[in-house]
Design a protein around this motif. Structure first.
Motif, PDB file in Angstrom:
ATOM      1  N   ARG A  60      15.460 -11.634  -6.744  1.00 20.62           N
ATOM      2  CA  ARG A  60      15.481 -12.217  -6.186  1.00 20.62           C
ATOM      3  C   ARG A  60      16.974 -12.830  -5.289  1.00 20.62           C
ATOM      4  O   ARG A  60      17.296 -12.457  -5.791  1.00 20.62           O
ATOM      5  CB  ARG A  60      16.037 -13.511  -8.199  1.00 20.62           C
ATOM      6  CG  ARG A  60      15.552 -15.260  -7.572  1.00 20.62           C
ATOM      7  CD  ARG A  60      16.573 -15.643  -8.400  1.00 20.62           C
ATOM      8  NE  ARG A  60      16.414 -15.760  -9.893  1.00 20.62           N
ATOM      9  CZ  ARG A  60      15.267 -16.358 -10.667  1.00 20.62           C
ATOM     10  NH1 ARG A  60      14.880 -17.267 -10.282  1.00 20.62           N
ATOM     11  NH2 ARG A  60      14.644 -15.074 -11.543  1.00 20.62           N
ATOM     12  N   HIS A  61      16.457 -13.267  -4.465  1.00 19.54           N
ATOM     13  CA  HIS A  61      16.759 -14.047  -3.321  1.00 19.54           C
ATOM     14  C   HIS A  61      17.653 -14.597  -3.794  1.00 19.54           C
ATOM     15  O   HIS A  61      17.632 -16.037  -4.612  1.00 19.54           O
ATOM     16  CB  HIS A  61      16.001 -13.870  -2.060  1.00 19.54           C
ATOM     17  CG  HIS A  61      15.586 -12.768  -1.813  1.00 19.54           C
ATOM     18  ND1 HIS A  61      14.249 -12.612  -1.904  1.00 19.54           N
ATOM     19  CD2 HIS A  61      15.868 -11.895  -0.390  1.00 19.54           C
ATOM     20  CE1 HIS A  61      13.463 -11.639  -0.688  1.00 19.54           C
ATOM     21  NE2 HIS A  61      14.839 -11.473  -0.082  1.00 19.54           N
ATOM     22  N   THR A  62      19.033 -15.023  -2.841  1.00 16.62           N
ATOM     23  CA  THR A  62      19.936 -16.066  -3.258  1.00 16.62           C
ATOM     24  C   THR A  62      19.478 -17.632  -2.866  1.00 16.62           C
ATOM     25  O   THR A  62      19.305 -18.333  -4.159  1.00 16.62           O
ATOM     26  CB  THR A  62      21.383 -16.009  -2.490  1.00 16.62           C
ATOM     27  OG1 THR A  62      22.295 -14.343  -3.378  1.00 16.62           O
ATOM     28  CG2 THR A  62      22.161 -16.897  -2.636  1.00 16.62           C
ATOM     29  N   ARG A  63      18.474 -17.841  -2.328  1.00 21.40           N
ATOM     30  CA  ARG A  63      18.612 -18.656  -1.620  1.00 21.40           C
ATOM     31  C   ARG A  63      17.144 -18.927  -1.764  1.00 21.40           C
ATOM     32  O   ARG A  63      16.287 -18.026  -1.635  1.00 21.40           O
ATOM     33  CB  ARG A  63      18.794 -18.989   0.069  1.00 21.40           C
ATOM     34  CG  ARG A  63      20.570 -19.548   0.768  1.00 21.40           C
ATOM     35  CD  ARG A  63      20.954 -19.755   1.520  1.00 21.40           C
ATOM     36  NE  ARG A  63      19.774 -20.704   1.938  1.00 21.40           N
ATOM     37  CZ  ARG A  63      19.350 -20.972   3.156  1.00 21.40           C
ATOM     38  NH1 ARG A  63      20.267 -20.329   4.648  1.00 21.40           N
ATOM     39  NH2 ARG A  63      19.388 -22.451   3.418  1.00 21.40           N
ATOM     40  N   HIS A  64      16.576 -20.272  -2.380  1.00 23.98           N
ATOM     41  CA  HIS A  64      15.060 -20.240  -2.437  1.00 23.98           C
ATOM     42  C   HIS A  64      14.425 -21.161  -1.680  1.00 23.98           C
ATOM     43  O   HIS A  64      14.948 -21.714  -0.631  1.00 23.98           O
ATOM     44  CB  HIS A  64      15.303 -21.417  -3.749  1.00 23.98           C
ATOM     45  CG  HIS A  64      12.821 -21.923  -3.579  1.00 23.98           C
ATOM     46  ND1 HIS A  64      13.682 -23.288  -3.738  1.00 23.98           N
ATOM     47  CD2 HIS A  64      12.332 -22.122  -4.795  1.00 23.98           C
ATOM     48  CE1 HIS A  64      11.686 -23.542  -3.501  1.00 23.98           C
ATOM     49  NE2 HIS A  64      11.470 -22.624  -4.703  1.00 23.98           N
ATOM     50  N   ASP A  65      13.067 -20.077  -1.388  1.00 20.56           N
ATOM     51  CA  ASP A  65      12.297 -20.598  -0.250  1.00 20.56           C
ATOM     52  C   ASP A  65      11.373 -20.983  -0.680  1.00 20.56           C
ATOM     53  O   ASP A  65       9.942 -20.015  -1.236  1.00 20.56           O
ATOM     54  CB  ASP A  65      12.616 -19.169   0.628  1.00 20.56           C
ATOM     55  CG  ASP A  65      11.297 -19.779   2.544  1.00 20.56           C
ATOM     56  OD1 ASP A  65      10.969 -21.093   2.145  1.00 20.56           O
ATOM     57  OD2 ASP A  65      12.511 -19.559   3.123  1.00 20.56           O
ATOM     58  N   PRO A  66      10.804 -21.953  -0.727  1.00 26.30           N
ATOM     59  CA  PRO A  66       9.474 -22.301  -0.989  1.00 26.30           C
ATOM     60  C   PRO A  66       8.053 -21.391  -0.174  1.00 26.30           C
ATOM     61  O   PRO A  66       7.201 -21.526  -0.753  1.00 26.30           O
ATOM     62  CB  PRO A  66       8.718 -23.963  -0.406  1.00 26.30           C
ATOM     63  CG  PRO A  66      10.040 -24.274   0.127  1.00 26.30           C
ATOM     64  CD  PRO A  66      11.036 -23.483  -0.298  1.00 26.30           C
ATOM     65  N   THR A  67       8.472 -21.155   1.153  1.00 22.95           N
ATOM     66  CA  THR A  67       7.368 -20.410   1.230  1.00 22.95           C
ATOM     67  C   THR A  67       7.630 -18.458   1.382  1.00 22.95           C
ATOM     68  O   THR A  67       6.549 -18.123   1.841  1.00 22.95           O
ATOM     69  CB  THR A  67       7.599 -20.242   3.215  1.00 22.95           C
ATOM     70  OG1 THR A  67       9.171 -19.681   3.790  1.00 22.95           O
ATOM     71  CG2 THR A  67       7.522 -21.645   3.326  1.00 22.95           C
ATOM     72  N   ALA A 120      12.869  -5.820  -0.100  1.00 18.82           N
ATOM     73  CA  ALA A 120      14.126  -5.606   1.638  1.00 18.82           C
ATOM     74  C   ALA A 120      12.659  -6.275   2.120  1.00 18.82           C
ATOM     75  O   ALA A 120      13.783  -6.901   3.537  1.00 18.82           O
ATOM     76  CB  ALA A 120      14.237  -4.403   1.794  1.00 18.82           C
ATOM     77  N   ASN A 121      11.531  -6.615   1.779  1.00 13.52           N
ATOM     78  CA  ASN A 121      10.567  -7.144   2.805  1.00 13.52           C
ATOM     79  C   ASN A 121      10.358  -9.152   2.868  1.00 13.52           C
ATOM     80  O   ASN A 121       9.078  -9.150   3.433  1.00 13.52           O
ATOM     81  CB  ASN A 121       9.025  -6.277   3.210  1.00 13.52           C
ATOM     82  CG  ASN A 121       9.607  -5.436   4.383  1.00 13.52           C
ATOM     83  OD1 ASN A 121       9.864  -4.938   5.395  1.00 13.52           O
ATOM     84  ND2 ASN A 121       9.785  -3.941   3.429  1.00 13.52           N
ATOM     85  N   GLY A 122      11.440  -9.370   1.924  1.00 21.62           N
ATOM     86  CA  GLY A 122      11.244 -11.052   2.322  1.00 21.62           C
ATOM     87  C   GLY A 122      10.655 -11.376   0.832  1.00 21.62           C
ATOM     88  O   GLY A 122      10.570 -12.667   0.738  1.00 21.62           O
ATOM     89  N   PHE A 123      10.287 -10.131   0.054  1.00 19.59           N
ATOM     90  CA  PHE A 123       9.389 -10.656  -1.482  1.00 19.59           C
ATOM     91  C   PHE A 123      10.652 -10.866  -2.461  1.00 19.59           C
ATOM     92  O   PHE A 123      11.399 -10.186  -2.341  1.00 19.59           O
ATOM     93  CB  PHE A 123       8.326 -10.143  -2.017  1.00 19.59           C
ATOM     94  CG  PHE A 123       7.061 -10.142  -1.257  1.00 19.59           C
ATOM     95  CD1 PHE A 123       5.960 -10.952  -0.728  1.00 19.59           C
ATOM     96  CD2 PHE A 123       7.499  -9.334   0.542  1.00 19.59           C
ATOM     97  CE1 PHE A 123       4.402 -11.117  -0.191  1.00 19.59           C
ATOM     98  CE2 PHE A 123       6.420  -9.101   0.950  1.00 19.59           C
ATOM     99  CZ  PHE A 123       4.781  -9.855   1.081  1.00 19.59           C
ATOM    100  N   ASP A 124      10.655 -11.856  -3.153  1.00 20.22           N
ATOM    101  CA  ASP A 124      11.354 -11.914  -4.741  1.00 20.22           C
ATOM    102  C   ASP A 124       9.916 -11.431  -5.536  1.00 20.22           C
ATOM    103  O   ASP A 124       8.906 -11.527  -5.561  1.00 20.22           O
ATOM    104  CB  ASP A 124      10.744 -13.427  -5.008  1.00 20.22           C
ATOM    105  CG  ASP A 124      12.241 -14.202  -4.385  1.00 20.22           C
ATOM    106  OD1 ASP A 124      13.045 -13.734  -4.327  1.00 20.22           O
ATOM    107  OD2 ASP A 124      11.962 -15.309  -4.296  1.00 20.22           O
ATOM    108  N   ILE A 125      10.716 -10.222  -6.702  1.00 23.17           N
ATOM    109  CA  ILE A 125       9.924  -9.871  -7.649  1.00 23.17           C
ATOM    110  C   ILE A 125       9.923  -9.897  -8.793  1.00 23.17           C
ATOM    111  O   ILE A 125      11.017  -9.784  -9.090  1.00 23.17           O
ATOM    112  CB  ILE A 125      10.186  -8.115  -6.762  1.00 23.17           C
ATOM    113  CG1 ILE A 125      10.244  -8.055  -5.764  1.00 23.17           C
ATOM    114  CG2 ILE A 125       8.510  -7.301  -7.488  1.00 23.17           C
ATOM    115  CD1 ILE A 125       8.436  -7.912  -4.859  1.00 23.17           C
TER     116      ILE A 125
END
Length: 322
Positions: free
Chosen positions: A41-48, A74-79
């Motif tokens: 999970r990335h730290t900042r929520h991004d609806p896009t 690493a390429n911008g997805f949450d998993i």
């Protein structure tokens, strides 16, 4: 057949050492069964930002996909990765008493992950990667309408006549004769002891080994069809890319197309790749998610998940739909 015979290294070799570990979680399935998994999970929520759920192959632990999850993260997805009931972090103390089937893995366990993604990542697009049976599981959840894009790799449901001709009878003997016989003796399939994947619940073995061409004729598929008068595949309206590898004895063109035929509500593309298209001698059924293919096969998956389209220089060929 000697029960100690094991598949070739390229057939079932797994990467079990994780890269960057995801955050472990426990999630109850709709029937209350506790499922274990991991979240990147990335730290900042991004609806896009899309969140990708990775559905494993039959009796493969979710940790096999950890490096691929690292790559997508690493390429911008949450998993989200998870183990089906009876496998890995979702295994109970005894498999002999576990009533678990392929349909449970899709309709209950994958359904739980769709609900989790919808809850934990509000507003974000939900994409799915399904390996082998994991692609079939993606069509068995009632919430399949939530899926934006579905990428499958070697996805099918083990109809023996679809196996590659050169290996068909060996595979039939192994998976449709020996496996159910051993399961009947043990109460579950002791796959780890034999070097044949993970230990597997008896209900899953019955679904796998039943030699019918239609999923609704498999034991748990019959129950699902009888209960609702339909299978949930049509709930999925996602754009689907099905990748198959020409030396995969499970994922033949016929096998991939058989499963794609169930996704009647989706636009589907079948990409067939020869190992020599990427400078390799062999790839097989399990190796796509090994890190040695990060520079060759993984960018195909990444590009499609990012754009929903195949790049013009993508290796392989599109299989015409019949």
């Amino acid at each position: 057949m000697n029960l100690q015979d094991t598949p070739s290294l390229s057939e079932t070799s797994f990467e079990t050492a994780p890269g960057t570990p995801g955050e472990p979680f426990n999630e109850p399935a709709p029937d209350g069964y506790p499922l274990g998994g991991f979240t990147w999970r990335h730290t900042r929520h991004d609806p896009t930002r899309p969140v990708v759920i990775i559905n494993a192959a039959t009796s493969v632990r979710c940790r096999h996909y950890s490096r691929f999850a690292d790559y997508l993260f690493a390429n911008g997805f949450d998993i989200i990765t998870f183990d089906y009931r009876g496998i890995g972090k979702s295994r109970p103390a005894s498999l002999k008493t576990l009533n678990a089937t392929w349909s449970d893995w899709g309709a209950l366990d994958f359904e739980a992950m769709l609900r989790r993604a919808h809850r934990e990542f509000p507003g974000q697009p939900i994409d799915v990667v399904g390996h082998s049976f994991g692609g079939c599981a993606a069509g068995l959840a009632d919430s399949g309408r939530l899926i934006r894009r579905l990428l499958t790799v070697g996805a099918q449901f083990a109809y023996w006549r679809d196996y590659a001709p050169a290996q068909r009878w060996r595979m039939f003997g192994k998976w449709h004769v020996v496996m159910p016989l051993v399961t009947k003796l043990c109460g579950y399939f002791p796959g780890k002891r034999l070097g044949w994947l993970e230990d597997t619940p008896a209900g899953v073995v019955r679904d796998w080994s039943t030699p019918t061409a239609r999923y609704e004729k498999r034991p748990s598929g019959r129950q699902m069809f009888a209960k609702g008068g339909r299978l949930p595949f049509a709930n999925v309206t996602a754009n689907i890319l099905a990748i198959s590898i020409s030396d995969d004895p499970y994922g033949t063109v016929a096998a991939i197309e058989r499963l794609l035929g169930y996704f009647s509500g989706s636009t589907t593309t079948h990409l067939r790749i020869e190992p020599n298209d990427i400078g390799e001698a062999e790839v097989g059924h399990f190796a796509f998610f090994r890190s040695r293919y990060q520079a060759t096969l993984w960018p195909i998956a990444l590009s499609w998940l990012q754009t929903g389209e195949l790049a013009p220089d993508t290796p392989g060929r599109r299989v015409p739909r019949s």
